[in-house]
Design an enzyme around this catalytic site. Structure first.
Site: not given
Ligand code: ZN
Length: 501
Positions: A294, A264-265, A268
């Site tokens: 997101e 997830h990170e 980003h």
């Molecule tokens: Zn996030």
């Protein structure tokens, strides 16, 4: 004009330097700082952020932007220079509308309220935070009123994280999504529970982190321009386009924790690592909105990282990393375990399907509070009622109900939550567009290759930074506005195969 533009860029770079220094202090605070540093650190970050805000709202910046107006209009809308002036002007106009004394009050109230919340939550004591939350609501309304002419009071609060989005756009989208999701969640709840015990054995941290690192290197996260450290609540942060860092956390009794937070990170992080280097030090060198950011993290975490194709390649590797734990676990069992849907109380632990119900509940309650149809004192009951309607269960206490998220207790009411679900909706729309352009992405994922997908995202999304607002970007990339259908299709096809829907 050249010299005025240069002067603007010089000022913006100084502001970015101050903000980046504050971000670095924050990163340090949440990774390596000893507890004794806490009080000085809060002050140091506040000083840097205040200096940055003062420099940005300096009337001289407004005069430069005014002097550059004709020049901007002589350039194509999507040129880098016109975009820099336009995006800076927009941010300047918004920032200049809010008096510095109000911002100072909002921030100091936010940290006071946060302190009370850190005790009220474990104590299960909504009464302790209620007066703080009432003041937060009052300040949030005042904040909105600095932007007269809005259609809905939440619109100005939403516009900061998700520029161009409004209640009138989001509400019908969310209503459609909720209509689809509630019966899906009901059907899943009625099905026999999925056995995810394979994820809950003992998995030594070092091997977990090494495996996650290998995955995100293959995704395209660049460790020459980033690094990963441990923290309590994972996040990604940027100090320059050459230094975009991510954080993660692990649990030895839960294999999914570190693995999916790392993916997830990294999503980003790759977004910001992929921004055009010419934008360095300017407001263009950021992701364009909370929702688009997101969408990039969730695309890698969920659409890629929780797909069967991905695990066809990676599961044998995971098995050889943890032979004692996984040798006898078939891939299908593992795949079902990482995609287990269940009705749970806590948003941050929720699966891909129920997550949106958590978000929409908060979004609707925020609107009710701001519009004055719900009083803060009625909030815990309203939370329980809505939770019962959407999930079919009721939180046993406020600790795991209305007190669970930090957002309302440290910032404003309004604008906090919609970005998460907009990101879910968007990631499916972006991914579908990428697949239409490059159908080979599916077979590449099955071979552990991500170059085409990463390249497409960089070309179409990452490189532009904040040059386009989210609605402009979505239109450019997909040829139309934000649409919910790709996301519904994605959920129905993936979960329809896992559960009898
Ligand atoms: Zn996030």
């Amino acid at each position: 004009m050249e010299s005025k533009l240069q002067e603007l860029k010089t000022r913006l770079t100084e502001i970015d330097d101050l903000e980046s220094a504050a971000s670095l202090l924050h990163w340090d605070q949440t990774t390596y700082m000893p507890p004794g540093g806490a009080s000085a650190r809060a002050r140091q970050m506040a000083t840097l952020n205040r200096l940055a805000h003062e420099k940005f709202t300096d009337p001289a910046v407004g005069e430069l932007l005014e002097a550059l107006r004709d020049y901007e209009e002589s350039l194509p809308h999507d040129s880098d220079e016109a975009s820099l002036i336009r995006v800076t002007r927009h941010a300047y106009e918004k920032a200049a509308k809010v008096p510095p004394a109000f911002m100072a009050e909002l921030h100091s109230h936010g940290s006071e309220s946060y302190q009370v919340w850190t005790k009220a939550r474990p104590d299960n004591d909504f009464g302790a935070v209620q007066p703080y939350l009432e003041k937060t609501l009052d300040l949030s309304r005042q904040f909105a009123d600095f932007f007269p002419g809005y259609a809905q009071i939440a619109d100005p609060l939403i516009d900061f994280p998700d520029e161009g989005m409004t209640v009138s756009i989001i509400r019908p989208l969310f209503a459609t999504l909720r209509e689809q999701l509630v019966p899906i969640v009901q059907a899943i709840a009625d099905a026999p529970p999925v056995d995810d015990s394979c994820l809950h054995q003992t998995f030594p941290e070092a091997q977990q982190l090494a495996f996650g690192t290998d995955v995100i290197k293959r995704f395209g996260y660049d460790f020459e321009r980033g690094r990963q450290d441990k923290t309590h609540h994972p996040f990604a942060t940027k100090f320059s386009l050459g230094d975009v860092r991510i954080t993660t956390r692990s649990r030895e009794d839960d294999l999914s924790e570190a693995l999916f937070s790392t993916m997830h990170e990294a999503g980003h992080g790759m977004y910001e690592q992929g921004i055009c280097m010419d934008f360095e030090g300017t407001p263009l060198a950021n992701g364009t909105s909370a929702g688009v950011h997101e969408s990039q993290s969730r695309l890698w975490e969920n659409i890629v990282g929780r797909s069967r194709g991905f695990w066809r390649f990676f599961y044998p590797k995971l098995q050889s990393t943890f032979p004692d734990q996984l040798r006898r676990v078939p891939m299908e069992t593992f795949y079902r375990a990482i995609n287990k849907v269940e009705r749970s109380l806590i948003r941050t632990d929720a699966d891909e399907v129920t997550y949106n119900l958590h978000v929409m509940l908060r979004f609707d309650l925020e609107l009710d509070l701001l519009e004055g149809t719900l009083a803060v004192s009625e909030l815990p009951d309203a939370w329980r009622e809505r939770f019962q309607a959407d999930f079919g269960i009721v939180p046993p206490d406020d600790r795991d109900g209305v007190l669970q998220d930090v957002h309302w207790y440290a910032g404003t009411i309004g604008g906090c939550f919609q970005g998460y679900t907009l990101g879910n909706i968007l990631n499916a729309q972006f991914f579908e567009t990428a697949l239409n352009a490059h159908p080979e992405i599916t077979s590449e994922i099955e071979a552990g290759e991500f170059g085409t997908l990463h390249g497409w995202l960089k070309e179409n999304i990452y490189q532009h930074g904040s040059k386009y607002t989210a609605p402009e970007l979505i239109e450019r990339v997909t040829g139309g506005p934000l649409r919910i259908e790709p996301y519904i299709r994605y959920l129905r096809s993936k979960y329809g195969e896992l559960y009898p829907l």
